[in-house]
Motif scaffolding. Structure first.
Motif, PDB file in Angstrom:
ATOM      1  N   LEU A 409      -1.846  25.789  21.176  1.00  0.00           N
ATOM      2  CA  LEU A 409      -1.181  26.728  21.301  1.00  0.00           C
ATOM      3  C   LEU A 409      -0.755  27.173  22.107  1.00  0.00           C
ATOM      4  O   LEU A 409      -1.067  26.903  23.147  1.00  0.00           O
ATOM      5  CB  LEU A 409      -2.335  27.447  20.275  1.00  0.00           C
ATOM      6  N   PHE A 410       0.304  28.281  22.119  1.00  0.00           N
ATOM      7  CA  PHE A 410       0.818  28.964  23.146  1.00  0.00           C
ATOM      8  C   PHE A 410      -0.183  29.793  23.856  1.00  0.00           C
ATOM      9  O   PHE A 410      -0.539  30.915  22.735  1.00  0.00           O
ATOM     10  CB  PHE A 410       2.226  29.940  22.923  1.00  0.00           C
ATOM     11  N   GLY A 411      -0.489  30.103  24.870  1.00  0.00           N
ATOM     12  CA  GLY A 411      -1.432  31.151  25.317  1.00  0.00           C
ATOM     13  C   GLY A 411      -0.834  32.351  25.701  1.00  0.00           C
ATOM     14  O   GLY A 411       0.797  32.933  25.372  1.00  0.00           O
ATOM     15  N   LYS A 412      -1.390  33.486  25.944  1.00  0.00           N
ATOM     16  CA  LYS A 412      -0.839  34.933  26.195  1.00  0.00           C
ATOM     17  C   LYS A 412      -0.031  34.208  27.534  1.00  0.00           C
ATOM     18  O   LYS A 412      -0.662  33.945  28.621  1.00  0.00           O
ATOM     19  CB  LYS A 412      -2.208  35.616  26.457  1.00  0.00           C
ATOM     20  N   GLY A 413       0.858  35.211  27.036  1.00  0.00           N
ATOM     21  CA  GLY A 413       1.908  35.257  27.737  1.00  0.00           C
ATOM     22  C   GLY A 413       3.278  34.548  27.927  1.00  0.00           C
ATOM     23  O   GLY A 413       3.965  34.624  28.868  1.00  0.00           O
ATOM     24  N   VAL A 433       9.987  20.666  28.830  1.00  0.00           N
ATOM     25  CA  VAL A 433       9.132  21.730  29.288  1.00  0.00           C
ATOM     26  C   VAL A 433       8.251  22.053  28.513  1.00  0.00           C
ATOM     27  O   VAL A 433       7.058  21.800  28.604  1.00  0.00           O
ATOM     28  CB  VAL A 433       9.911  22.788  29.332  1.00  0.00           C
ATOM     29  N   ILE A 434       8.524  22.452  26.309  1.00  0.00           N
ATOM     30  CA  ILE A 434       7.536  22.105  25.883  1.00  0.00           C
ATOM     31  C   ILE A 434       6.836  21.148  25.867  1.00  0.00           C
ATOM     32  O   ILE A 434       5.182  20.942  25.744  1.00  0.00           O
ATOM     33  CB  ILE A 434       8.357  22.226  24.160  1.00  0.00           C
ATOM     34  N   LYS A 435       7.157  19.953  25.674  1.00  0.00           N
ATOM     35  CA  LYS A 435       6.722  18.471  25.315  1.00  0.00           C
ATOM     36  C   LYS A 435       5.938  18.421  26.728  1.00  0.00           C
ATOM     37  O   LYS A 435       4.522  17.665  26.806  1.00  0.00           O
ATOM     38  CB  LYS A 435       7.784  17.769  25.440  1.00  0.00           C
ATOM     39  N   ARG A 436       6.625  18.869  28.059  1.00  0.00           N
ATOM     40  CA  ARG A 436       4.960  18.076  29.136  1.00  0.00           C
ATOM     41  C   ARG A 436       3.760  19.348  29.209  1.00  0.00           C
ATOM     42  O   ARG A 436       3.265  19.336  29.779  1.00  0.00           O
ATOM     43  CB  ARG A 436       5.633  18.712  30.339  1.00  0.00           C
ATOM     44  N   ALA A 437       4.236  20.791  29.134  1.00  0.00           N
ATOM     45  CA  ALA A 437       3.048  21.806  28.354  1.00  0.00           C
ATOM     46  C   ALA A 437       2.620  20.935  27.787  1.00  0.00           C
ATOM     47  O   ALA A 437       1.142  21.271  28.287  1.00  0.00           O
ATOM     48  CB  ALA A 437       3.926  23.070  27.931  1.00  0.00           C
ATOM     49  N   GLY A 444      -6.076  22.407  23.901  1.00  0.00           N
ATOM     50  CA  GLY A 444      -5.421  22.459  23.634  1.00  0.00           C
ATOM     51  C   GLY A 444      -5.059  24.288  23.738  1.00  0.00           C
ATOM     52  O   GLY A 444      -4.230  24.857  23.046  1.00  0.00           O
ATOM     53  N   ASN A 445      -4.389  24.586  24.112  1.00  0.00           N
ATOM     54  CA  ASN A 445      -4.374  26.025  24.676  1.00  0.00           C
ATOM     55  C   ASN A 445      -3.511  25.664  25.995  1.00  0.00           C
ATOM     56  O   ASN A 445      -3.652  25.699  27.377  1.00  0.00           O
ATOM     57  CB  ASN A 445      -4.785  26.934  25.175  1.00  0.00           C
ATOM     58  N   ILE A 446      -1.912  26.368  25.473  1.00  0.00           N
ATOM     59  CA  ILE A 446      -0.375  25.647  26.840  1.00  0.00           C
ATOM     60  C   ILE A 446      -0.704  27.604  27.632  1.00  0.00           C
ATOM     61  O   ILE A 446      -1.042  29.121  27.171  1.00  0.00           O
ATOM     62  CB  ILE A 446       0.618  26.101  26.693  1.00  0.00           C
ATOM     63  N   THR A 447      -1.475  27.311  28.995  1.00  0.00           N
ATOM     64  CA  THR A 447      -1.535  29.239  30.016  1.00  0.00           C
ATOM     65  C   THR A 447       0.466  29.240  30.474  1.00  0.00           C
ATOM     66  O   THR A 447       0.897  27.860  30.540  1.00  0.00           O
ATOM     67  CB  THR A 447      -2.611  28.424  30.910  1.00  0.00           C
ATOM     68  N   ILE A 448      -0.294  30.260  30.585  1.00  0.00           N
ATOM     69  CA  ILE A 448       1.038  30.624  31.329  1.00  0.00           C
ATOM     70  C   ILE A 448       1.191  30.246  33.493  1.00  0.00           C
ATOM     71  O   ILE A 448       2.874  30.079  33.765  1.00  0.00           O
ATOM     72  CB  ILE A 448       1.059  32.235  31.533  1.00  0.00           C
ATOM     73  N   ASP A 450       0.489  26.409  33.377  1.00  0.00           N
ATOM     74  CA  ASP A 450       0.891  25.324  33.428  1.00  0.00           C
ATOM     75  C   ASP A 450       2.704  25.239  32.631  1.00  0.00           C
ATOM     76  O   ASP A 450       3.079  25.051  33.749  1.00  0.00           O
ATOM     77  CB  ASP A 450       0.265  24.996  31.754  1.00  0.00           C
ATOM     78  N   ILE A 451       2.991  26.979  32.330  1.00  0.00           N
ATOM     79  CA  ILE A 451       4.765  26.832  32.787  1.00  0.00           C
ATOM     80  C   ILE A 451       4.686  27.054  33.823  1.00  0.00           C
ATOM     81  O   ILE A 451       5.815  26.664  34.185  1.00  0.00           O
ATOM     82  CB  ILE A 451       4.758  28.186  31.313  1.00  0.00           C
ATOM     83  N   GLU A 452       4.281  28.201  34.727  1.00  0.00           N
ATOM     84  CA  GLU A 452       5.008  28.495  35.541  1.00  0.00           C
ATOM     85  C   GLU A 452       5.354  27.122  36.710  1.00  0.00           C
ATOM     86  O   GLU A 452       5.706  26.816  37.088  1.00  0.00           O
ATOM     87  CB  GLU A 452       3.619  29.557  36.777  1.00  0.00           C
ATOM     88  N   SER A 453       3.822  26.076  36.136  1.00  0.00           N
ATOM     89  CA  SER A 453       4.074  25.287  37.346  1.00  0.00           C
ATOM     90  C   SER A 453       4.704  24.054  36.843  1.00  0.00           C
ATOM     91  O   SER A 453       5.316  23.617  37.568  1.00  0.00           O
ATOM     92  CB  SER A 453       2.238  24.395  36.649  1.00  0.00           C
ATOM     93  N   ILE A 454       5.248  23.508  35.945  1.00  0.00           N
ATOM     94  CA  ILE A 454       6.451  22.992  35.776  1.00  0.00           C
ATOM     95  C   ILE A 454       8.039  23.849  35.713  1.00  0.00           C
ATOM     96  O   ILE A 454       8.950  23.118  36.110  1.00  0.00           O
ATOM     97  CB  ILE A 454       6.450  23.211  33.693  1.00  0.00           C
ATOM     98  N   LEU A 455       8.113  24.923  35.567  1.00  0.00           N
ATOM     99  CA  LEU A 455       9.256  25.767  35.706  1.00  0.00           C
ATOM    100  C   LEU A 455       9.344  25.995  37.588  1.00  0.00           C
ATOM    101  O   LEU A 455      10.808  25.653  38.004  1.00  0.00           O
ATOM    102  CB  LEU A 455       8.566  27.557  35.403  1.00  0.00           C
ATOM    103  N   ARG A 456       8.548  26.059  37.995  1.00  0.00           N
ATOM    104  CA  ARG A 456       8.785  25.530  39.408  1.00  0.00           C
ATOM    105  C   ARG A 456       9.216  23.961  39.687  1.00  0.00           C
ATOM    106  O   ARG A 456      10.291  23.780  40.648  1.00  0.00           O
ATOM    107  CB  ARG A 456       7.268  25.457  40.944  1.00  0.00           C
ATOM    108  N   GLN A 457       8.397  23.255  39.180  1.00  0.00           N
ATOM    109  CA  GLN A 457       9.235  22.026  39.886  1.00  0.00           C
ATOM    110  C   GLN A 457      10.831  21.724  39.520  1.00  0.00           C
ATOM    111  O   GLN A 457      12.077  21.316  39.450  1.00  0.00           O
ATOM    112  CB  GLN A 457       8.646  20.934  38.802  1.00  0.00           C
TER     113      GLN A 457
END
Length: 552
Positions: A409-413, A433-437, A444-448, A450-457
């Motif tokens: 699931l997508f976490g808060k934010g 990005v979603i697949k990597r997350a 089972g929780n995608i955190t902000i 996680d997303i920030e780390s992928i977007l930095r790459q």
């Protein structure tokens, strides 16, 4: 000590009551651990209270989220009508008193208690004799979250204090059930909302010919597609990489009279130049080494249907000439052949490049450009598709969970961060990005994070993209050499306003505009180019033409 416990007979009875208490607690604990829903666990506990302890018509009252009143949420031994009548404010009756004070209340005789309302259960329904009413608070820490209550006959060998002890323990069990269920509801309600939104989006997708999205930009592109689908006009799809050009070309085909005939697609940039001609036009036997038999090309194979040529800007000049002939005469010659072969094929092309700029550089034929650019349709980048990131992200999350066997699931934010990102790679990048997350998410929780780390790459590739701003990929008629360049808007404060503009000839009076953009972005050429609606390469080209690179 009660007198009833002094004799051997009473001692034996006490032992039996103790065994019954332990059985109730043991079975209630099992219900909590193994029941799939709070309804089963709590109702089962109330049944044990009645059948083994004589605590009858047990009920659990919880505040309603709708009006804040206490309502009977779970019960055993009450009719549906009685449950519906069990409605109290925090100032009403014994139940309201327990909820408000957080203290247990014992009514020794309901007939002698003025505060007992007989609201849920009429007195006539209760047994004859003295009936008691016990109510204990259901506590979550120091917070009262509900009330557990039941009737019992007053004149029984079992002490009321013993019943109160059991009720308090069971109230603790029930509090845990309610708390856990609340946490599950909080998480699953978010998921249910997402699923409902996704369901609505998928239903909308049927109206959008399979395109997932509800933004005005997408609807406008689809409207243009459907307007020209049933005409013979040549369509050029423009837009950045990853905006779904092939999918839109399929929609065009499926809405045309050619829908039952072949749809073929070929990416001109993905096939080596020396093989592309054979792929498009086919070849005759012996045309080159390895040509052991004749072969039809994609144009022939798409006869009667539609051929989609992606990245048309990567065709070399020779193939551009041959494609122009196909468009003008509907005739082809295979490689190594001398015979004209008539074809009836609709050619739809796409590019993420600025063909106007290619014409100006001499790498793309002007006559072919005009043949292709009869009806250009610009496909919006993801950053211009307001609201679609949320829908697409949930769609990709669902697909990734299925593909990888996860329940993530997508976490808060997280959704807000995805919506705020620029997405230079558009839909293709978002899916990646979603697949990597999903793969890196813990518990089972995608955190902000996680997303920030992928977007930095991901941000490392921004300055290397050739797609540029969305408007650059949208051709407009070529201006004659003497025409004036598009003026970049300037605010009343003198700052440059970001404005999309078509390609135009380099003119000396652009010098000040370029320098102002550099000044506004602190010398960052990539950001300055974006501010002016150019690619970084176009911006550097202008600096070189105007001899500004040495002065920077």
């Amino acid at each position: 000590m009660d007198k009833e416990l002094t004799s051997p007979m009473n001692a034996a009875s006490a032992n039996d009551r103790g065994a019954a208490d332990l059985t109730v607690l043991h079975e209630a604990a099992k219900l909590i651990g193994h029941s799939g829903t709070p309804e089963i666990a709590i109702t089962g506990t109330l049944r044990l209270m009645s059948q083994m302890l004589g605590l009858n018509r047990g009920r659990v009252l919880l505040p309603s989220t709708a009006d804040g009143l206490l309502r009977i949420r779970y019960s055993y031994g009450l009719t549906e009508a009685e449950r519906k009548r069990g409605l109290y404010s925090f100032e009403e009756g014994i139940t309201g008193k327990v909820m408000q004070s957080g203290q247990q209340v014992v009514v020794q005789d309901v007939d002698q208690e003025p505060g007992f309302l007989f609201r849920a259960v009429d007195r006539a329904t209760l047994p004859e004799g003295v009936v008691s009413y016990l109510a204990v608070p259901i506590m979550d820490g120091n917070l009262t979250v509900g009330v557990l209550a039941a009737h019992r006959l007053r004149m029984r060998p079992r002490a009321i204090n013993a019943d109160l002890v059991i009720l308090r323990i069971l109230a603790t069990f029930i509090a845990q059930i309610i708390k856990i269920n609340g946490l599950i509801d909080e998480r699953t309600s978010h998921l249910r909302e997402e699923n409902q939104e996704l369901k609505e989006a998928l239903e909308q997708q049927q109206n959008n010919y399979g395109i997932l999205g509800e933004s005005a930009a997408v609807r406008d592109a689809l409207l243009q597609i459907t307007r020209v689908a049933d005409t013979p006009v040549t369509v050029l799809l423009t837009g950045e990489s990853g905006t779904g050009k092939e999918r839109f070309s399929q929609i065009l085909h499926l809405n045309s009279k050619r829908r039952d005939l072949p749809f073929l697609a070929i990416n001109c940039a993905a096939i080596p130049e020396q093989l592309l001609e054979s792929e498009l036009f086919g070849h005759e036997k012996g045309a080159f080494t390895g040509a052991t038999s004749s072969k039809q090309g994609k144009i022939e194979l798409a006869n009667g249907g539609t051929l989609f040529l992606d990245e048309i800007g990567d065709l070399n000049m020779e193939l551009q000439s041959k494609l122009l002939r196909v468009l003008e005469s509907q005739l082809i010659q295979r490689v190594g052949g001398i015979r004209d072969i008539p074809v009836d094929v609709r050619i739809v092309t796409a590019t993420h490049k600025n063909l106007q700029e290619a014409v100006n550089r001499g790498t793309f034929r002007l006559d072919l450009f005009y043949r292709l650019n009869v009806f250009p349709i610009h496909l919006p980048p993801l950053r211009e598709r307001t609201g679609d990131v949320r829908i697409l992200a949930r769609h990709f999350l669902l697909n990734a969970n299925r593909e990888y066997g996860r329940y993530t699931l997508f976490g808060k934010g997280v959704m807000e961060r995805l919506e705020s990102y620029n997405w230079p790679g558009n839909i293709r990048q978002l899916e990646n990005v979603i697949k990597r997350a999903v793969l890196i998410a813990l518990d089972g929780n995608i955190t902000i994070g996680d997303i920030e780390s992928i977007l930095r790459q991901e941000s490392v590739i921004n300055s290397h993209l050739e797609a540029g701003q969305s408007a650059l990929a949208q051709p407009s008629p070529l201006p004659p050499p003497e025409s004036a360049a598009t003026i970049v808007p300037v605010s009343s404060a003198g700052s440059i306003q970001s404005s999309a503009r078509p390609y135009s000839w380099v003119r000396e009076d652009e010098e000040q505009t370029l320098l102002e953009a550099l000044q506004q972005t602190g010398g960052n050429k990539t950001r300055a180019a974006a501010l002016l609606g150019m690619t970084a390469r176009q911006f550097r080209y202008r600096l070189e033409k105007l001899s500004l690179t040495d002065s920077l």
